[in-house]
Scaffold this motif. Structure first.
Motif, PDB file in Angstrom:
ATOM      1  N   VAL A 282       0.834  -1.204   0.000  1.00  0.00           N
ATOM      2  CA  VAL A 282       0.000   0.000   0.000  1.00  0.00           C
ATOM      3  C   VAL A 282       0.869   1.255   0.000  1.00  0.00           C
ATOM      4  O   VAL A 282       0.609   2.219  -0.744  1.00  0.00           O
ATOM      5  CB  VAL A 282      -0.945  -0.008   1.219  1.00  0.00           C
ATOM      6  CG1 VAL A 282      -1.668   1.337   1.341  1.00  0.00           C
ATOM      7  CG2 VAL A 282      -1.953  -1.136   1.101  1.00  0.00           C
ATOM      8  N   LYS A 283       1.918   1.284   0.814  1.00  0.00           N
ATOM      9  CA  LYS A 283       2.813   2.439   0.841  1.00  0.00           C
ATOM     10  C   LYS A 283       3.516   2.642  -0.493  1.00  0.00           C
ATOM     11  O   LYS A 283       3.683   3.768  -0.966  1.00  0.00           O
ATOM     12  CB  LYS A 283       3.846   2.256   1.960  1.00  0.00           C
ATOM     13  CG  LYS A 283       3.265   2.342   3.360  1.00  0.00           C
ATOM     14  CD  LYS A 283       4.344   2.133   4.422  1.00  0.00           C
ATOM     15  CE  LYS A 283       3.758   2.212   5.819  1.00  0.00           C
ATOM     16  NZ  LYS A 283       4.786   1.973   6.868  1.00  0.00           N
ATOM     17  N   ASP A 284       3.922   1.544  -1.108  1.00  0.00           N
ATOM     18  CA  ASP A 284       4.573   1.634  -2.416  1.00  0.00           C
ATOM     19  C   ASP A 284       3.604   2.192  -3.467  1.00  0.00           C
ATOM     20  O   ASP A 284       3.977   3.027  -4.304  1.00  0.00           O
ATOM     21  CB  ASP A 284       5.070   0.254  -2.831  1.00  0.00           C
ATOM     22  CG  ASP A 284       5.934   0.292  -4.079  1.00  0.00           C
ATOM     23  OD1 ASP A 284       6.835   1.161  -4.149  1.00  0.00           O
ATOM     24  OD2 ASP A 284       5.718  -0.519  -4.990  1.00  0.00           O
ATOM     25  N   MET A 285       2.350   1.739  -3.428  1.00  0.00           N
ATOM     26  CA  MET A 285       1.335   2.246  -4.349  1.00  0.00           C
ATOM     27  C   MET A 285       1.124   3.748  -4.158  1.00  0.00           C
ATOM     28  O   MET A 285       1.081   4.512  -5.136  1.00  0.00           O
ATOM     29  CB  MET A 285       0.023   1.509  -4.118  1.00  0.00           C
ATOM     30  CG  MET A 285      -1.151   2.046  -4.924  1.00  0.00           C
ATOM     31  SD  MET A 285      -2.739   1.335  -4.417  1.00  0.00           S
ATOM     32  CE  MET A 285      -2.923   2.029  -2.774  1.00  0.00           C
ATOM     33  N   LEU A 286       1.021   4.193  -2.916  1.00  0.00           N
ATOM     34  CA  LEU A 286       0.819   5.611  -2.639  1.00  0.00           C
ATOM     35  C   LEU A 286       1.983   6.450  -3.137  1.00  0.00           C
ATOM     36  O   LEU A 286       1.789   7.536  -3.703  1.00  0.00           O
ATOM     37  CB  LEU A 286       0.634   5.821  -1.134  1.00  0.00           C
ATOM     38  CG  LEU A 286      -0.681   5.327  -0.526  1.00  0.00           C
ATOM     39  CD1 LEU A 286      -0.648   5.458   0.987  1.00  0.00           C
ATOM     40  CD2 LEU A 286      -1.852   6.118  -1.092  1.00  0.00           C
ATOM     41  N   GLU A 287       3.199   5.973  -2.960  1.00  0.00           N
ATOM     42  CA  GLU A 287       4.369   6.735  -3.369  1.00  0.00           C
ATOM     43  C   GLU A 287       4.435   6.897  -4.886  1.00  0.00           C
ATOM     44  O   GLU A 287       4.773   7.971  -5.395  1.00  0.00           O
ATOM     45  CB  GLU A 287       5.643   6.057  -2.861  1.00  0.00           C
ATOM     46  CG  GLU A 287       6.922   6.833  -3.160  1.00  0.00           C
ATOM     47  CD  GLU A 287       6.877   8.269  -2.671  1.00  0.00           C
ATOM     48  OE1 GLU A 287       7.358   9.163  -3.414  1.00  0.00           O
ATOM     49  OE2 GLU A 287       6.344   8.505  -1.568  1.00  0.00           O
ATOM     50  N   ILE A 288       4.084   5.854  -5.621  1.00  0.00           N
ATOM     51  CA  ILE A 288       4.103   5.962  -7.087  1.00  0.00           C
ATOM     52  C   ILE A 288       3.032   6.936  -7.555  1.00  0.00           C
ATOM     53  O   ILE A 288       3.270   7.760  -8.450  1.00  0.00           O
ATOM     54  CB  ILE A 288       3.911   4.577  -7.732  1.00  0.00           C
ATOM     55  CG1 ILE A 288       5.106   3.674  -7.392  1.00  0.00           C
ATOM     56  CG2 ILE A 288       3.755   4.703  -9.242  1.00  0.00           C
ATOM     57  CD1 ILE A 288       4.976   2.266  -7.922  1.00  0.00           C
ATOM     58  N   HIS A 289       1.847   6.883  -6.953  1.00  0.00           N
ATOM     59  CA  HIS A 289       0.793   7.833  -7.324  1.00  0.00           C
ATOM     60  C   HIS A 289       1.219   9.271  -7.006  1.00  0.00           C
ATOM     61  O   HIS A 289       0.932  10.196  -7.787  1.00  0.00           O
ATOM     62  CB  HIS A 289      -0.502   7.503  -6.591  1.00  0.00           C
ATOM     63  CG  HIS A 289      -1.311   6.430  -7.250  1.00  0.00           C
ATOM     64  ND1 HIS A 289      -1.989   6.637  -8.438  1.00  0.00           N
ATOM     65  CD2 HIS A 289      -1.546   5.130  -6.914  1.00  0.00           C
ATOM     66  CE1 HIS A 289      -2.619   5.527  -8.796  1.00  0.00           C
ATOM     67  NE2 HIS A 289      -2.365   4.594  -7.889  1.00  0.00           N
ATOM     68  N   ARG A 290       1.899   9.461  -5.894  1.00  0.00           N
ATOM     69  CA  ARG A 290       2.386  10.811  -5.572  1.00  0.00           C
ATOM     70  C   ARG A 290       3.441  11.267  -6.570  1.00  0.00           C
ATOM     71  O   ARG A 290       3.493  12.450  -6.950  1.00  0.00           O
ATOM     72  CB  ARG A 290       2.975  10.828  -4.149  1.00  0.00           C
ATOM     73  CG  ARG A 290       1.947  10.660  -3.047  1.00  0.00           C
ATOM     74  CD  ARG A 290       2.561  10.965  -1.682  1.00  0.00           C
ATOM     75  NE  ARG A 290       1.616  10.718  -0.595  1.00  0.00           N
ATOM     76  CZ  ARG A 290       1.658   9.688   0.226  1.00  0.00           C
ATOM     77  NH1 ARG A 290       2.621   8.774   0.081  1.00  0.00           N
ATOM     78  NH2 ARG A 290       0.775   9.541   1.178  1.00  0.00           N
TER      79      ARG A 290
END
Length: 530
Positions: A282-290
């Motif tokens: 989930v953290k990895d997904m959020l970072e890519i979207h950011r």
């Protein structure tokens, strides 16, 4: 020929031609009648006001006549008869001056400090400039005015989208009051749902609806509209997932405003005990979207902004919802509800207008999601947007895998077969394409949850009737006919103009406001409804 303008009107008209002179053959000037100063002053004043407008009008008449003569010589016989040779020369002079002004290049300072037509006329009469100069200065003034209009449209577009990103004062006040109520009122902290209904939370015989939201007011309207229009509200189970900061006001609202017949569960993300591997994903997904969001934001800052559809889409894509955790967690719905096999997902900006119990009876033909793909407006008319509105088809990875004019399926009202979802690799495919986007320079698609979701659910979508879900009502001027809006089972305020914002379209906002609980003391005290 030179045509001069002065404060007393046309000062002189000089026509020079080859071989012509002013010799002895020239006719004697006609006698001039003398006027008194009292008579002359009003005439001068009237001429000073009327002649500039008369000149512009004559210029257009001359151009129209010239066009008529060029296309039909017989059509300008009357013009030639009444005008004479002087008018013909004047027409040619005006036509040449206007065409030169149209095709000529000007310096940025050509218009000077002229701000209005009156200033232009005053300057031209004082300097006694000719027609050509007048045409060029008029062009400069109009160009300057066009630039101001363009700049104003640009600022208006930016301000309008900035307004769509904010949280209204009334909504913020409501959350604060409810959080305070949660702290001081034991009833606001009571268990949701009551212990006698806990067993129903995973009972497949009930109709389970899911909302992922951090907006208390919006969630209350979704629940209220669904229950009021349901044929069997006692079969409805609402599962509301919110973030940690919104959990207390969300819980307080539904604990103190109980819904008759239906069951409501409110759960915060902080109450989930996920594995370390899932938390890392989930953290990895959020970072890519950011990263994608920052990429488009910096790209927009580095270019001169022009008001066009491309930059308008950029502004919409760069909205805070593109980075909202509640939006991005949709791809983890099976993990959020491990005990459920089938749900109906509702976004928080929808209003349910008719009974939707038939959605649970839909046969998805083995697919994972039921969604609106075709539109109420006929074939090849997308209900939302096309792939080209989200994906960068100039990139070979996108152009070789997708069709640019294909209609996207709509989020907002969806039937999810979670059991079928768990048998697929949809979530893994979603993450793989996020990684691929990162490796390709973060320019495969615009920011947001929709583009990678379209890829991940490819081949797993079952089209449903378009009147189950009518979207695109969250724009300034909705294009959906009112009869279609009224016939839709669910209307969706997708777009920047949410109904709880003042910029929301008044034509359709009333359909949302009717489900707001105006009798609630916090709604009245915070002046949520304007």
């Amino acid at each position: 020929m030179r045509f001069y303008i002065s404060t007393t009107g046309i000062k002189r008209l000089t026509i020079a031609s080859a071989g012509a002179g002013s010799g002895k053959g020239s006719p004697a000037p006609a006698s001039v009648r003398r006027f008194s100063g009292r008579t002359l002053f009003p005439i001068v004043l009237v001429l000073a006001l009327l002649l500039p407008f008369l000149f512009v009008r004559i210029a257009f008449i001359v151009l129209d006549s010239a066009a008529a003569c060029s296309s039909s010589p017989a059509g300008c016989i009357g013009w030639r008869f009444f005008s004479g040779s002087d008018a013909s020369v004047l027409r040619e002079e005006l036509t040449r001056a206007l065409l030169e002004a149209k095709d000529g290049n000007m310096d940025d300072n050509e218009g000077g400090g002229i701000e209005s037509f009156n200033q232009l006329v005053q300057e031209m009469t004082l300097k006694q400039q000719d027609v050509k100069a007048f045409a060029f200065r008029t062009k400069a003034m109009l160009s300057k005015m066009e630039h101001k209009v363009q700049s104003a449209r640009q600022r208006e577009s930016i301000y309008w989208h900035l307004a769509s990103h904010g949280v209204p004062k009334g909504v913020h006040c409501l959350c604060l009051k409810l959080a305070e109520e949660y702290a001081v009122n034991a009833r606001a902290r009571s268990r949701l749902p009551s212990p006698e209904y806990v067993s129903q939370l995973s009972d497949p015989s009930f109709h389970h609806l899911v909302l992922l939201t951090d907006n208390v007011l919006a969630a209350s309207v979704v629940v209220s509209s669904t229950v009021q229009n349901s044929a069997n509200p006692e079969k409805l189970i609402f599962h509301i997932i919110t973030d940690k900061k919104t959990y207390t006001p969300m819980h307080a609202w539904f604990a103190t405003n109980s819904i008759k017949s239906a069951v409501v569960e409110v759960k915060g993300l902080h109450q989930y005990d996920w594995s370390q591997e899932l938390n890392f994903a989930v953290k990895d997904m959020l970072e890519i979207h950011r990263s994608i969001w920052r990429h488009y934001y910096n790209d927009l800052k580095q270019h001169d902004f022009e008001f066009d559809e491309e930059h308008k889409r950029y502004l919409e894509a760069l909205s805070p919802s593109s980075l909202s955790l509640m939006n991005l967690l949709r791809i983890y719905i099976p993990e959020l509800f491990p005990d459920l096999n089938k749900i109906v997902f509702l976004e928080d900006d929808v209003v349910v207008q008719h009974d939707i119990s038939a959605l649970w009876e839909l046969d998805l033909s083995g697919n994972v999601v039921g969604a609106v793909v075709n539109s109420w407006c006929g074939e090849n008319c997308c209900p939302g947007r096309k792939y080209k509105d989200y994906f960068n088809f100039s990139h070979p990875i996108i152009s070789s895998n997708f069709v640019h004019d294909r209609c996207m399926w709509l989020y907002g009202v969806n039937v999810f077969d979670l059991e079928a979802w768990r048998r697929t690799t949809i979530t893994e495919t979603y993450h793989q394409w996020l990684k691929r986007s990162q490796q390709s320079g973060l320019n495969l698609w615009s920011p947001g949850v929709k583009p990678p979701a379209l890829i991940a659910f490819e081949g797993h979508v079952h089209p449903i009737d378009p009147l189950w879900h009518v979207a695109e009502l969250g724009h300034r001027f909705p294009e959906v006919p009112l009869e279609i809006v009224e016939a839709a089972a669910v209307i969706h305020f997708s777009g920047p103009a949410k109904p709880w914002l003042e910029i929301g379209s008044p034509e359709v906002r009333g359909l949302w406001k009717r489900y707001v609980n105006c009798s609630n003391k916090f709604i009245r005290r915070c002046k949520v409804i304007w």
